[in-house]
Scaffold this motif. Structure first.
Motif, short mmCIF file in Angstrom:
data_model
loop_
_atom_site.label_atom_id
_atom_site.label_comp_id
_atom_site.label_asym_id
_atom_site.label_seq_id
_atom_site.Cartn_x
_atom_site.Cartn_y
_atom_site.Cartn_z
N GLU A 1 2.87 -4.25 3.03
CA GLU A 1 1.52 -4.74 2.72
C GLU A 1 1.49 -6.25 2.53
O GLU A 1 0.73 -6.79 1.75
N ALA A 2 2.35 -6.93 3.26
CA ALA A 2 2.40 -8.39 3.19
C ALA A 2 2.53 -9.04 4.56
O ALA A 2 2.87 -10.21 4.67
N GLY A 3 2.30 -8.27 5.62
CA GLY A 3 2.32 -8.85 6.96
C GLY A 3 3.71 -9.06 7.53
O GLY A 3 3.88 -9.83 8.47
N VAL A 4 4.69 -8.37 7.01
CA VAL A 4 6.07 -8.60 7.42
C VAL A 4 6.64 -7.46 8.28
O VAL A 4 7.25 -7.70 9.32
N CYS A 5 6.43 -6.24 7.87
CA CYS A 5 7.21 -5.13 8.46
C CYS A 5 6.65 -4.58 9.76
O CYS A 5 7.37 -4.03 10.58
N GLY A 6 5.35 -4.68 9.98
CA GLY A 6 4.76 -4.17 11.21
C GLY A 6 4.35 -2.71 11.16
O GLY A 6 3.79 -2.19 12.12
N THR A 7 4.60 -2.03 10.06
CA THR A 7 4.26 -0.60 9.96
C THR A 7 2.78 -0.34 10.18
O THR A 7 2.39 0.67 10.77
N CYS A 8 1.93 -1.25 9.73
CA CYS A 8 0.48 -1.02 9.78
C CYS A 8 -0.16 -1.55 11.05
O CYS A 8 -1.38 -1.65 11.13
N ARG A 9 0.64 -1.89 12.06
CA ARG A 9 0.11 -2.50 13.27
C ARG A 9 -0.85 -1.55 14.00
O ARG A 9 -0.54 -0.39 14.23
N LEU A 10 -2.02 -2.06 14.35
CA LEU A 10 -3.01 -1.30 15.10
C LEU A 10 -3.38 -2.05 16.37
O LEU A 10 -3.36 -3.28 16.40
N ALA A 11 -3.71 -1.31 17.39
CA ALA A 11 -4.17 -1.92 18.63
C ALA A 11 -5.60 -2.39 18.48
O ALA A 11 -6.42 -1.72 17.84
N VAL A 12 -5.91 -3.54 19.07
CA VAL A 12 -7.30 -4.02 19.13
C VAL A 12 -7.84 -3.65 20.50
O VAL A 12 -7.37 -4.13 21.53
N LEU A 13 -8.82 -2.76 20.52
CA LEU A 13 -9.35 -2.23 21.78
C LEU A 13 -10.60 -2.97 22.22
O LEU A 13 -10.94 -2.99 23.39
#
Ligand code: FES
Length: 74
Positions: free
Chosen positions: A37-49
Protein backbone atom coordinates in the motif's frame (compact mmCIF):
# COMPACT_ATOMS: atom_id res chain seq x y z
CA UNK A 1 -11.58 13.64 -7.48
CA UNK A 2 -12.33 11.35 -10.37
CA UNK A 3 -14.63 8.51 -11.29
CA UNK A 4 -13.37 4.96 -11.65
CA UNK A 5 -15.26 2.29 -13.51
CA UNK A 6 -14.52 -1.35 -12.68
CA UNK A 7 -14.67 -2.88 -16.13
CA UNK A 8 -15.67 -6.45 -15.19
CA UNK A 9 -18.94 -5.32 -13.61
CA UNK A 10 -19.43 -1.75 -14.79
CA UNK A 11 -19.43 -0.52 -11.19
CA UNK A 12 -18.73 3.21 -10.91
CA UNK A 13 -17.08 4.66 -7.83
CA UNK A 14 -16.16 8.22 -6.99
CA UNK A 15 -12.58 8.63 -5.82
CA UNK A 16 -12.33 11.74 -3.64
CA UNK A 17 -8.94 13.27 -2.93
CA UNK A 18 -8.62 11.66 0.49
CA UNK A 19 -9.19 8.11 -0.77
CA UNK A 20 -6.94 5.92 -2.88
CA UNK A 21 -8.33 4.18 -5.94
CA UNK A 22 -7.72 0.96 -4.01
CA UNK A 23 -9.83 2.05 -1.05
CA UNK A 24 -12.57 3.49 -3.25
CA UNK A 25 -12.86 0.24 -5.19
CA UNK A 26 -12.90 -1.78 -1.97
CA UNK A 27 -15.67 0.38 -0.54
CA UNK A 28 -17.60 -0.45 -3.67
CA UNK A 29 -17.10 -4.14 -2.98
CA UNK A 30 -14.28 -4.86 -5.44
CA UNK A 31 -11.71 -7.14 -3.78
CA UNK A 32 -8.46 -5.66 -5.10
CA UNK A 33 -5.44 -7.38 -3.61
CA UNK A 34 -2.74 -5.28 -2.02
CA UNK A 35 0.35 -5.70 0.06
CA UNK A 36 2.61 -2.71 0.69
CA UNK A 37 0.00 0.00 0.00
CA UNK A 38 2.90 2.33 -0.73
CA UNK A 39 3.40 1.99 -4.47
CA UNK A 40 6.31 -0.43 -4.22
CA UNK A 41 5.27 -4.06 -4.61
CA UNK A 42 2.95 -4.00 -7.63
CA UNK A 43 0.35 -6.32 -6.08
CA UNK A 44 -2.46 -3.81 -6.64
CA UNK A 45 -1.61 -3.12 -10.29
CA UNK A 46 -4.68 -2.69 -12.51
CA UNK A 47 -4.97 -2.26 -16.24
CA UNK A 48 -6.21 1.09 -17.54
CA UNK A 49 -8.70 0.28 -20.30
CA UNK A 50 -9.97 3.79 -20.96
CA UNK A 51 -9.25 7.28 -19.71
CA UNK A 52 -5.91 8.79 -18.83
CA UNK A 53 -3.36 7.78 -16.29
CA UNK A 54 0.38 8.24 -16.47
CA UNK A 55 0.85 4.69 -17.77
CA UNK A 56 -1.15 1.80 -19.24
CA UNK A 57 -1.57 0.43 -15.76
CA UNK A 58 -2.02 1.94 -12.33
CA UNK A 59 -0.99 0.98 -8.85
CA UNK A 60 -4.34 1.32 -7.16
CA UNK A 61 -2.86 2.14 -3.77
CA UNK A 62 -1.14 5.30 -5.01
CA UNK A 63 -2.02 6.18 -8.63
CA UNK A 64 -4.66 8.70 -9.60
CA UNK A 65 -6.37 9.41 -12.88
CA UNK A 66 -5.31 12.24 -15.15
CA UNK A 67 -8.81 12.46 -16.64
CA UNK A 68 -12.23 12.85 -15.01
CA UNK A 69 -12.90 9.13 -15.46
CA UNK A 70 -10.83 6.01 -15.90
CA UNK A 71 -11.93 2.48 -16.61
CA UNK A 72 -9.81 -0.15 -14.88
CA UNK A 73 -9.76 -3.92 -14.73
CA UNK A 74 -7.67 -6.82 -13.52
FE1 FES B 1 2.01 -2.54 -3.23
FE2 FES B 1 0.05 -1.08 -4.27
S1 FES B 1 -0.08 -2.55 -2.72
S2 FES B 1 2.09 -1.22 -4.95
Amino acid sequence: PFTAVWAPTGLRVEVPAHLSLLDALRRGGVPVESSCEAGVCGTCRLAVLDGEAEHDSVLACVSRAASPQIVVGP
